[in-house]
Design a protein around this motif. Sequence first.
Motif, short mmCIF file in Angstrom:
data_model
loop_
_atom_site.label_atom_id
_atom_site.label_comp_id
_atom_site.label_asym_id
_atom_site.label_seq_id
_atom_site.Cartn_x
_atom_site.Cartn_y
_atom_site.Cartn_z
N GLU A 19 115.98 151.45 38.82
CA GLU A 19 114.52 151.44 38.72
C GLU A 19 113.82 152.00 39.96
N GLY A 20 114.54 152.00 41.07
CA GLY A 20 113.89 152.44 42.30
C GLY A 20 113.72 153.95 42.39
N ASN A 21 114.34 154.67 41.50
CA ASN A 21 114.35 156.11 41.66
C ASN A 21 113.20 156.80 40.93
N ILE A 22 112.00 156.46 41.29
CA ILE A 22 110.82 156.98 40.60
C ILE A 22 110.67 158.49 40.82
N ILE A 23 111.02 158.95 42.00
CA ILE A 23 110.88 160.39 42.27
C ILE A 23 111.74 161.20 41.31
N TYR A 43 103.81 155.23 29.77
CA TYR A 43 104.94 154.88 28.90
C TYR A 43 106.15 154.42 29.71
N LEU A 44 106.46 155.17 30.75
CA LEU A 44 107.60 154.82 31.60
C LEU A 44 107.38 153.49 32.29
N SER A 45 106.16 153.28 32.74
CA SER A 45 105.83 152.03 33.42
C SER A 45 106.08 150.84 32.50
N GLU A 46 105.57 150.95 31.27
CA GLU A 46 105.73 149.85 30.32
C GLU A 46 107.19 149.67 29.92
N SER A 47 107.88 150.78 29.74
CA SER A 47 109.28 150.70 29.29
C SER A 47 110.19 150.13 30.36
N LEU A 48 109.92 150.46 31.61
CA LEU A 48 110.81 150.03 32.70
C LEU A 48 110.32 148.77 33.41
N GLY A 49 109.08 148.35 33.07
CA GLY A 49 108.52 147.17 33.74
C GLY A 49 108.20 147.43 35.20
N ILE A 50 107.90 148.67 35.52
CA ILE A 50 107.52 149.04 36.89
C ILE A 50 106.01 149.30 36.86
N PRO A 51 105.24 148.74 37.81
CA PRO A 51 103.79 148.93 37.76
C PRO A 51 103.38 150.41 37.72
N GLN A 52 102.35 150.70 36.91
CA GLN A 52 101.85 152.08 36.82
C GLN A 52 101.48 152.62 38.19
N SER A 53 100.96 151.74 39.05
CA SER A 53 100.50 152.19 40.36
C SER A 53 101.62 152.84 41.16
N LYS A 54 102.85 152.39 40.93
CA LYS A 54 103.98 152.99 41.66
C LYS A 54 104.19 154.43 41.20
N PHE A 55 104.11 154.63 39.89
CA PHE A 55 104.27 156.00 39.38
C PHE A 55 103.14 156.89 39.87
N PHE A 56 101.89 156.41 39.74
CA PHE A 56 100.74 157.22 40.15
C PHE A 56 100.76 157.47 41.66
N ALA A 59 103.42 160.15 42.29
CA ALA A 59 103.03 161.44 41.70
C ALA A 59 101.87 162.09 42.47
N THR A 60 101.00 161.27 43.02
CA THR A 60 99.87 161.86 43.75
C THR A 60 100.20 162.10 45.22
N PHE A 61 101.22 161.42 45.74
CA PHE A 61 101.57 161.60 47.16
C PHE A 61 102.31 162.91 47.39
N TYR A 62 103.25 163.22 46.51
CA TYR A 62 104.10 164.40 46.72
C TYR A 62 103.50 165.63 46.04
N SER A 63 103.36 166.71 46.84
CA SER A 63 102.73 167.92 46.29
C SER A 63 103.60 168.60 45.24
N GLN A 64 104.87 168.21 45.16
CA GLN A 64 105.74 168.84 44.15
C GLN A 64 105.35 168.45 42.73
#
Length: 155
Positions: A19-23, A43-56, A59-64
């Motif tokens: 679960e830690g490998n969001i990147i 969808y990923l957040s809900e499926s994996l039980g990881i807060p949406q804020s972690k994904f966002f 995704a917004t921190f890395y320019s890739q």
Amino acid sequence: MQNTLDMLEVIIENYRRDEGNIISLLQDVQEHFGYVPREAMVYLSESLGIPQSKFFGVATFYSQFHLKPRGENIITACCGTACHVKGSERLINSLLRGLHIPSGEDTSEDKKFTVEKVNCVGACSIAPVVIINKEIHGKMTADRLMKEIKKLKRS
Ligand code: FES
């Protein structure tokens, strides 16, 4: 839509035990969709039980990561110091005008072209540098750039 959900399930399955490998997860999503759709992160957040804020956050921190659909062709203009001195800003402005991309946008309406700016790409001796679909073009001029664009439009 079912294909999309199936694809997301395949991606999730690859990461269910890590679960830690969001990147890496977001990289896979972007590889498949060409960008990271908001709905995919939810969808990923809900499926994996990881807060949406972690994904966002990632995704917004890395320019890739790109949060909007990109064009078929990616034109990357270097805006580092050497390229700036050699007129990169003028190149970009003429390119945006030539592609009818409105101010504040980076992708043409027909989704054929996305224009991006980057900092020094390490080729200062051939400034100004423009990368067209991963191919480096040095000592670029507005005329040459538009010729390259016309070639892409024809292909
Ligand atoms: S500033 Fe453009 S390549 Fe270095």
